[in-house]
Design a protein around this motif. Structure first.
Motif, PDB file in Angstrom:
ATOM      1  N   ASP A  90       0.798  -1.270  -0.171  1.00 19.25           N
ATOM      2  CA  ASP A  90      -0.044  -0.114   0.069  1.00 19.25           C
ATOM      3  C   ASP A  90       1.050   1.270   0.050  1.00 19.25           C
ATOM      4  N   PRO A  91       0.917   1.924  -1.109  1.00 19.44           N
ATOM      5  CA  PRO A  91       1.639   3.004  -1.154  1.00 19.44           C
ATOM      6  C   PRO A  91       1.334   4.366  -0.264  1.00 19.44           C
ATOM      7  N   THR A  92       0.262   4.182   0.116  1.00 23.53           N
ATOM      8  CA  THR A  92      -0.242   5.297   0.871  1.00 23.53           C
ATOM      9  C   THR A  92       0.208   5.382   2.384  1.00 23.53           C
ATOM     10  N   ASN A  93       0.557   4.294   2.790  1.00 19.12           N
ATOM     11  CA  ASN A  93       1.411   4.046   4.096  1.00 19.12           C
ATOM     12  C   ASN A  93       2.908   3.824   4.016  1.00 19.12           C
ATOM     13  N   THR A 102       7.634   0.458   4.993  1.00 18.96           N
ATOM     14  CA  THR A 102       6.748   1.295   6.111  1.00 18.96           C
ATOM     15  C   THR A 102       7.768   2.218   6.978  1.00 18.96           C
ATOM     16  N   TYR A 121       6.870  -1.505  -0.824  1.00 15.23           N
ATOM     17  CA  TYR A 121       7.307  -0.436  -0.259  1.00 15.23           C
ATOM     18  C   TYR A 121       7.606  -0.620   1.174  1.00 15.23           C
TER      19      TYR A 121
END
Length: 259
Positions: A56-59, A71, A69
């Motif tokens: 999830d790129p948003t987090n 974290t 990605y």
């Protein structure tokens, strides 16, 4: 006279049987402790790996693959100065364990070993950010098969391989120095050489350590010191655990598929 010889032979046979049963129990304890340590390492590595890598790129903090990605925790553990502590903590703990083993109880030594195994899991959790899960499992199974064969040979062989010890330990020291140097050089060729040589060294250590654990028990079993035997089993488990982990990590360099 014949009766006396029969009684003496019977007592000698009983002592031999008791030692054989004790050795079997001792080796079972060694492998049992090692197995628990491996479970703790795998659980810690998997748990931390799941918390440090996301799709999830948003987090996310940084991209490390097409759809993977880091974290915030991953960036802290693998890219900040904290990575040095995570990297070298298990090595520091091994040296500390060797220095304090004679001053702590067997229960304390066992707890320290399990703590070390968990710390090792955190230290190698980065593999879940680099390699596919399937290749990690595949490499683990290959390592387990190779380790079992080498350890069985070390236990059953009649050949005295105690002379390997000094050569193999010197090889380990050389590997540590070369690995630290290559952290800064980042040489692919040097890393390949380290992995190939390291794999051979720890394969030899697996057989050597197994025979040494067996012989150490046979040399001291008649003392009947339960506390010493318990610590000996823990140290044996630590040595075989380190052999397995290092074989696995070096094999992963060859068999692992990168994300």
């Amino acid at each position: 006279m014949a009766q006396y010889e029969t009684i003496r032979a019977g007592r000698a046979g009983a002592r031999t049987l008791a030692i054989d049963e004790g050795l079997r129990a001792h080796m079972n304890k060694v492998y049992g402790l090692m197995s628990v340590g491996m479970v703790l390492t795998a659980a810690a590595a998997w748990a931390i790996g799941g918390l440090t890598v996301t799709t999830d790129p948003t987090n996310a903090v940084a991209q490390i693959g097409a759809s993977r990605y880091l974290t915030e925790l991953g960036a802290m553990l693998y890219t900040s100065p904290l990575k040095w502590l995570v990297m070298f903590l298990p090595l520091i703990m091994v040296f500390a364990f060797g220095a304090m083993i004679n001053r702590i109880s067997s229960a304390g030594a066992q707890l320290f070993f399990y703590t070390f195994a968990a710390a090792m899991g955190v230290s190698i959790s980065w593999i879940f950010a680099v390699y596919t899960g399937f290749s990690i499992v595949q490499t683990f199974l290959v390592t387990a098969i190779a380790f079992a064969g080498l350890s069985l040979w070390g236990y059953t062989t009649k050949k005295d391989i105690s002379g390997w010890g000094s050569f193999l330990i010197m090889g380990v020291i050389g590997l540590i120095v070369a690995s630290i140097v290559n952290i800064f050089l980042a040489s692919t060729a040097m890393q390949f050489a380290i992995s190939a040589i390291g794999l051979l060294i720890f394969a030899g250590l697996t057989a050597y350590d197994t025979q040494r654990i067996k012989n150490t028990y046979l040399e001291h079993a008649h003392h009947g010191d339960a506390e010493w035997l318990a610590k000996s089993a823990i140290m044996g488990a630590l040595n075989l655990y380190l052999d397995f982990i290092n074989m696995f990590m070096f094999l992963l360099q060859f068999l692992g598929n990168r994300e």
